[in-house]
Design a protein around this motif. Structure first.
Motif, PDB file in Angstrom:
ATOM      1  N   ALA A  10       0.885  -1.167   0.000  1.00 11.97           N
ATOM      2  CA  ALA A  10       0.000   0.000   0.000  1.00 11.97           C
ATOM      3  C   ALA A  10       0.915   1.206   0.000  1.00 11.97           C
ATOM      4  N   ILE A  17       5.699   3.964   1.318  1.00 12.13           N
ATOM      5  CA  ILE A  17       4.944   2.915   2.004  1.00 12.13           C
ATOM      6  C   ILE A  17       4.874   3.182   3.517  1.00 12.13           C
ATOM      7  N   ASP A  18       5.442   4.300   3.967  1.00 11.75           N
ATOM      8  CA  ASP A  18       5.325   4.756   5.357  1.00 11.75           C
ATOM      9  C   ASP A  18       5.792   6.212   5.383  1.00 11.75           C
ATOM     10  N   ARG A  22       8.393   6.244  10.268  1.00  9.96           N
ATOM     11  CA  ARG A  22       8.491   4.771  10.252  1.00  9.96           C
ATOM     12  C   ARG A  22       7.757   4.134  11.420  1.00  9.96           C
ATOM     13  N   THR A  52      10.249  -4.688   9.381  1.00  8.10           N
ATOM     14  CA  THR A  52       8.786  -4.709   9.522  1.00  8.10           C
ATOM     15  C   THR A  52       8.407  -5.672  10.646  1.00  8.10           C
ATOM     16  N   GLU A  56       7.186  -3.570  13.822  1.00  7.83           N
ATOM     17  CA  GLU A  56       5.719  -3.469  13.776  1.00  7.83           C
ATOM     18  C   GLU A  56       5.007  -4.695  14.296  1.00  7.83           C
ATOM     19  N   THR A  87      17.992 -10.608   9.728  1.00  5.97           N
ATOM     20  CA  THR A  87      19.427 -10.867   9.921  1.00  5.97           C
ATOM     21  C   THR A  87      19.734 -11.205  11.375  1.00  5.97           C
ATOM     22  N   ARG A 135      23.796 -11.968   5.616  1.00  4.94           N
ATOM     23  CA  ARG A 135      22.347 -11.801   5.518  1.00  4.94           C
ATOM     24  C   ARG A 135      21.715 -13.122   5.121  1.00  4.94           C
ATOM     25  N   VAL A 136      20.391 -13.168   5.095  1.00  3.83           N
ATOM     26  CA  VAL A 136      19.691 -14.354   4.618  1.00  3.83           C
ATOM     27  C   VAL A 136      19.958 -14.501   3.118  1.00  3.83           C
ATOM     28  N   GLU A 156       4.905  -8.985   1.793  1.00  4.26           N
ATOM     29  CA  GLU A 156       4.255  -7.746   2.235  1.00  4.26           C
ATOM     30  C   GLU A 156       5.264  -6.743   2.792  1.00  4.26           C
ATOM     31  N   GLY A 158       9.181  -5.000   3.948  1.00  2.84           N
ATOM     32  CA  GLY A 158       9.210  -3.602   3.513  1.00  2.84           C
ATOM     33  C   GLY A 158      10.078  -3.376   2.286  1.00  2.84           C
ATOM     34  N   THR A 160      13.216  -2.646   1.739  1.00  5.71           N
ATOM     35  CA  THR A 160      14.543  -3.256   1.593  1.00  5.71           C
ATOM     36  C   THR A 160      14.426  -4.678   1.070  1.00  5.71           C
ATOM     37  N   LEU A 161      13.562  -5.462   1.704  1.00  2.46           N
ATOM     38  CA  LEU A 161      13.360  -6.846   1.252  1.00  2.46           C
ATOM     39  C   LEU A 161      12.771  -6.846  -0.161  1.00  2.46           C
TER      40      LEU A 161
END
Ligand SMILES: NC(=O)c1ccc[n+]([C@@H]2O[C@H](COP(=O)([O-])OP(=O)(O)OC[C@H]3O[C@@H](n4cnc5c(N)ncnc54)[C@H](OP(=O)(O)O)[C@@H]3O)[C@@H](O)[C@H]2O)c1
Length: 230
Positions: A10, A17-18, A22, A52, A56, A87, A135-136, A156, A158, A160-161
């Motif tokens: 959204a 998106i924010d 944040r 996120t 959140e 991470t 990182r993953v 969904e 944020g 960066t991902l």
């Protein structure tokens, strides 16, 4: 092999998106929230990035009872699996991400997460995959998800991902709700953040659908033209 990956956001008319604060500003309209609920109902799993997840603590469950009942009637769990990509995992006892459900919980993390946290997550029923490196490993994660029976994944955020998945060709479809408002702010998160791509590396999209809503918002759906299918 990887799941079909659908990325949904959204965002405001200026792509945020924010807000710069944040704090997970409300952007979706009532109609958009219903659409997101239907998207979750079609997914085997819903994924969020580490910021996120930790900032959140989203529930990521299906709100509409009849959508949950319809899944159960199809032999599926009432809610899709919830997946966190983080991470350094530092979830707190009582986190809604872990407790709201019922839902399968899967965490992808790195060796930076403490042994105590890994043990605690596992003792709370989470499936945890620890990747070597900073990182993953998103490609390895996708292969694991496919093996784990996740065929349709809803991402969904944020930003960066989202960008890392797009950059690596791991997204098939992008949908967005464009709310009739502007947040502005150079540091406010957008659909795709991270390091960004140069013009020659821009991720090409094909417009599939646009709908104007009564609330003044717009739904838009794109397919991603450059992607790795396996
Ligand atoms: N409106 C919407 O639809 C919507 C939806 C979701 C979120 N949001 C907003 O998005 C903002 C959060 O987004 P964000 O960009 O800060 O964070 P994010 O995308 O939620 O999380 C990214 C985090 O995941 C970790 N990570 C681990 N492996 C990764 C990899 N291979 N690639 C990328 N990240 C990896 C990174 O940790 P390290 O950097 O420590 O490695 C990074 O901090 C919040 O303001 C939230 O409200 C909006």
């Amino acid at each position: 092999m990887r799941p079909f990956v659908h990325l949904n956001v959204a965002m405001t008319a200026d792509g945020k998106i924010d807000t710069v604060e944040r704090r997970g500003a409300a952007i979706s309209s009532a109609a958009d929230k219903e659409r997101v609920d239907r998207l979750r109902a079609q997914a085997d799993a819903v994924m969020v990035g580490g910021r996120t997840l930790l900032d959140e603590d989203p529930k990521l469950t299906i709100k509409n009872e009849s959508l949950r009942a319809a899944r159960v009637a199809r032999g599926l769990p009432p809610n899709p699996a919830k997946i966190g990509v983080v991470t350094n995992a530092a979830l707190q006892p009582g986190a809604k991400f872990l407790t709201a459900g019922p839902a399968r919980i899967v965490i992808f993390t790195s060796e930076r997460t403490s042994k105590n946290q890994l043990e605690w997550l596992r003792s709370n029923g989470a499936q945890v995959f620890v990747h070597a490196g900073q990182r993953v490993d998103l490609e390895a994660m996708m292969a694991t998800l496919k093996v784990e029976g996740i065929n349709r994944l809803l991402v969904e955020g944020g930003g960066t991902l989202n960008f890392e998945l797009l950059r690596r060709g791991l997204v098939d479809e992008v949908t967005a709700y464009l709310a009739p408002m502007i947040f502005g702010g150079a540091n406010a998160p957008t659909l795709a953040d991270g390091l960004g791509a140069g013009r020659d590396e821009a991720i090409p999209l094909k417009l599939e659908q646009v709908n104007a809503l009564d609330d003044g918002g717009i739904h838009v759906r794109y397919s991603v033209l450059r992607k790795h299918s396996d």
